[in-house]
Design a protein around this motif. Sequence first.
Motif, PDB file in Angstrom:
ATOM      1  N   GLN A 131      36.913  21.102  14.352  1.00 57.80           N
ATOM      2  CA  GLN A 131      38.042  20.785  13.468  1.00 57.80           C
ATOM      3  C   GLN A 131      37.998  21.613  12.185  1.00 57.80           C
ATOM      4  OE1 GLN A 131      37.774  18.662  10.368  1.00 57.80           O
ATOM      5  NE2 GLN A 131      39.873  19.379  10.051  1.00 57.80           N
ATOM      6  N   THR A 185      42.110  31.053  16.785  1.00 59.97           N
ATOM      7  CA  THR A 185      42.278  29.671  17.244  1.00 59.97           C
ATOM      8  C   THR A 185      42.008  29.567  18.738  1.00 59.97           C
ATOM      9  OG1 THR A 185      44.665  29.847  17.752  1.00 59.97           O
ATOM     10  CG2 THR A 185      44.052  29.341  15.481  1.00 59.97           C
ATOM     11  N   ASN A 214      39.126  27.267  20.619  1.00 54.22           N
ATOM     12  CA  ASN A 214      39.489  26.381  21.734  1.00 54.22           C
ATOM     13  C   ASN A 214      38.684  26.705  22.983  1.00 54.22           C
ATOM     14  OD1 ASN A 214      41.687  24.433  21.101  1.00 54.22           O
ATOM     15  ND2 ASN A 214      42.719  26.264  20.379  1.00 54.22           N
ATOM     16  N   GLN A 263      40.317  15.326  22.532  1.00 52.47           N
ATOM     17  CA  GLN A 263      41.666  15.738  22.151  1.00 52.47           C
ATOM     18  C   GLN A 263      42.021  15.376  20.723  1.00 52.47           C
ATOM     19  OE1 GLN A 263      44.147  14.006  25.161  1.00 52.47           O
ATOM     20  NE2 GLN A 263      43.304  15.295  26.794  1.00 52.47           N
ATOM     21  N   ASP A 302      42.038  18.365  18.653  1.00 57.34           N
ATOM     22  CA  ASP A 302      43.240  19.168  18.786  1.00 57.34           C
ATOM     23  C   ASP A 302      44.411  18.506  18.053  1.00 57.34           C
ATOM     24  OD1 ASP A 302      44.531  21.470  19.835  1.00 57.34           O
ATOM     25  OD2 ASP A 302      45.516  20.202  21.323  1.00 57.34           O
ATOM     26  N   LYS A 303      44.500  17.168  18.172  1.00 64.02           N
ATOM     27  CA  LYS A 303      45.589  16.446  17.513  1.00 64.02           C
ATOM     28  C   LYS A 303      45.394  16.424  16.003  1.00 64.02           C
ATOM     29  CE  LYS A 303      46.339  13.786  21.681  1.00 64.02           C
ATOM     30  NZ  LYS A 303      46.022  12.558  22.420  1.00 64.02           N
ATOM     31  N   ASN A 355      44.115  18.848  14.442  1.00 57.96           N
ATOM     32  CA  ASN A 355      44.534  20.190  14.035  1.00 57.96           C
ATOM     33  C   ASN A 355      46.053  20.276  13.908  1.00 57.96           C
ATOM     34  OD1 ASN A 355      42.007  21.432  13.786  1.00 57.96           O
ATOM     35  ND2 ASN A 355      41.850  21.675  15.999  1.00 57.96           N
ATOM     36  N   GLU A 356      46.759  19.607  14.836  1.00 59.15           N
ATOM     37  CA  GLU A 356      48.218  19.544  14.718  1.00 59.15           C
ATOM     38  C   GLU A 356      48.599  18.864  13.412  1.00 59.15           C
ATOM     39  OE1 GLU A 356      50.690  20.664  16.424  1.00 59.15           O
ATOM     40  OE2 GLU A 356      49.733  21.417  18.231  1.00 59.15           O
TER      41      GLU A 356
END
Length: 586
Positions: A184, A242, A246, A300, A303-304, A306-307
């Motif tokens: 993150q 990025t 990932n 996840q 990832d979320k 990061n969003e």
Amino acid sequence: MKAKAFDTKVFKRIMVYTKPYKWRFNGVIIWAISLSIFAALRPYLLKQTVDGYIQTEDQQGLLYYIILMGVVLLLEVISQFYFVYWANWLGQDIVRDIRTKLFKHMLSFRMKYFDNAPVGQLVTRSVSDIEAIARIFSQGLFMIISDLMKMVAVLVFMFYMNWTLTWIVIVAMPILVIATRVFQKKMQVAFEEVRTQISNLNTFVQERVTGMKIVQLFNREEIEAQKFSEINAKHNKAWIKTVWYNSIFFPIADIISSLTLAMVVWYGGSQILGGNTNTTFGDLFSYTMFIGMLFNPLRQIADKFNEMQMGMIAANRVFDILDTQDQIQDKGNLIAPNFKGEIEFKDVHFGYIENEEVIKGINLKVKESETIAIVGATGAGKSTIINLLNRFYEINSGVICIDGENINSYTLESLREQIAVVLQDVFLFADTIYNNITLNNPNITREHVITASKKIGVHNFIMSLPNGYDYNVKERGVMLSSGQRQLIAFLRAYVSNPSILILDEATSSIDTYSEELIQRATETITKGRTSIVIAHRLATIVNADKIIVMDKGLIVEQGSHFELLRNENGFYKRLYDSQFAVEKAE
């Protein structure tokens, strides 16, 4: 400025925009709770089915549980649908409100702000950055809440079913949490760079597309393509970073999940083979689902998050503009009437840049219904006079009065309603001629527009175009010549019925036919009202009641055309001989 991993201040500010949609916000939370319960219930029902009905070969009980699992699955699907739909709906309504507020805020900025702010950057803030804010709700905040609730529900069921196997999973979780945290942090920095490069890319493309004629006229295609390639490469590099993170994180997360599952199967299988009744085949079946439901959200969440972080960075950029207080001070309380048109500049000083004055203490009086022309070399301060009268910029010192009242005493809206400006570079929107004339003012009727166009002699020209007044001139009026655009601008000024008219070199760079129409239009719209003409054409100067000659921010001469010509050593005489005599000879 480097963004924080989680900016609480920015987050709280975003959440303020959820208040009008409180019921929908709470509804999303309720659907998230329902979704987590139904999701965690399915593996538990699977355990009951395997242990209670498959092993005992109870077909009737098996059918009952299969139907029950189907019902639970249906409820989970319904909860998922409403959760996702309401979360996205809420996010879109919030960004609509923020975008509207942002645009209204930008409309109030002084011209000085737009002089320094790249247009592409403002477009990025108003469009893509605000869309990133929507993902805080659609892909970030609510998804994280839902995943956390699901993980809590899963752990409750797991501890209830088999606490020994559950502790094996718990021991493995910190490893994934640490990996997630490192991921993150790296992604937060990478995404900040991505947003910066997107802004640079938008700014570059917008400027080059707008100035494409200059690019092609000076054969700059290869050079600009090379510059674009360099900026695009930086943008690509930011995104590749990025992708790199990932590519590292998700395989590591999968390995941790797979090893944990292997440990559970090995330990649980050993317990069953050893005759330990605390562990059943149903446990092993359900735990293969539970581990995925526990580890996948944990994986996840990074990832979320990061969003959400991208949305926070974008929100911070948008709030920077919303926090910018660069508006013209509109503290006047007088509603500007139909002015008589008496204008006075009293010792006015002004500079676009601090300590660099463009206007150096000018004093100027314009009488009611008088037409004056302002002439001078480029950079003398002619157009600046117009900008100050309209309060596009605030003066450094001095006073500007209209009808004996300081223009700061009038409300900004009413002041500008009484002043109409026709610029040399006419801007037309990608719309019909009629809408470009009225600017969607409901008080100006089509009949009024047609009557006005006939008076100034442009009706026939407009009717010669396809669809007449409904002809779409496309972006910036590219479907019309410069002279035709000027005529539309004259009509736009005329229908607004101003008390004061300003023509900023409005008759330059046009053909002879258009000039004749414009001369007629000028005579019509200046009649009976105070007019200021930044002069370019000889005819305009000759007809002016008074000519103001400016040089380096000062008024050096003033008088009628013939009075000024009598001064053989005067500035105007030299300017006339060098510029206007050639035009007269032509």
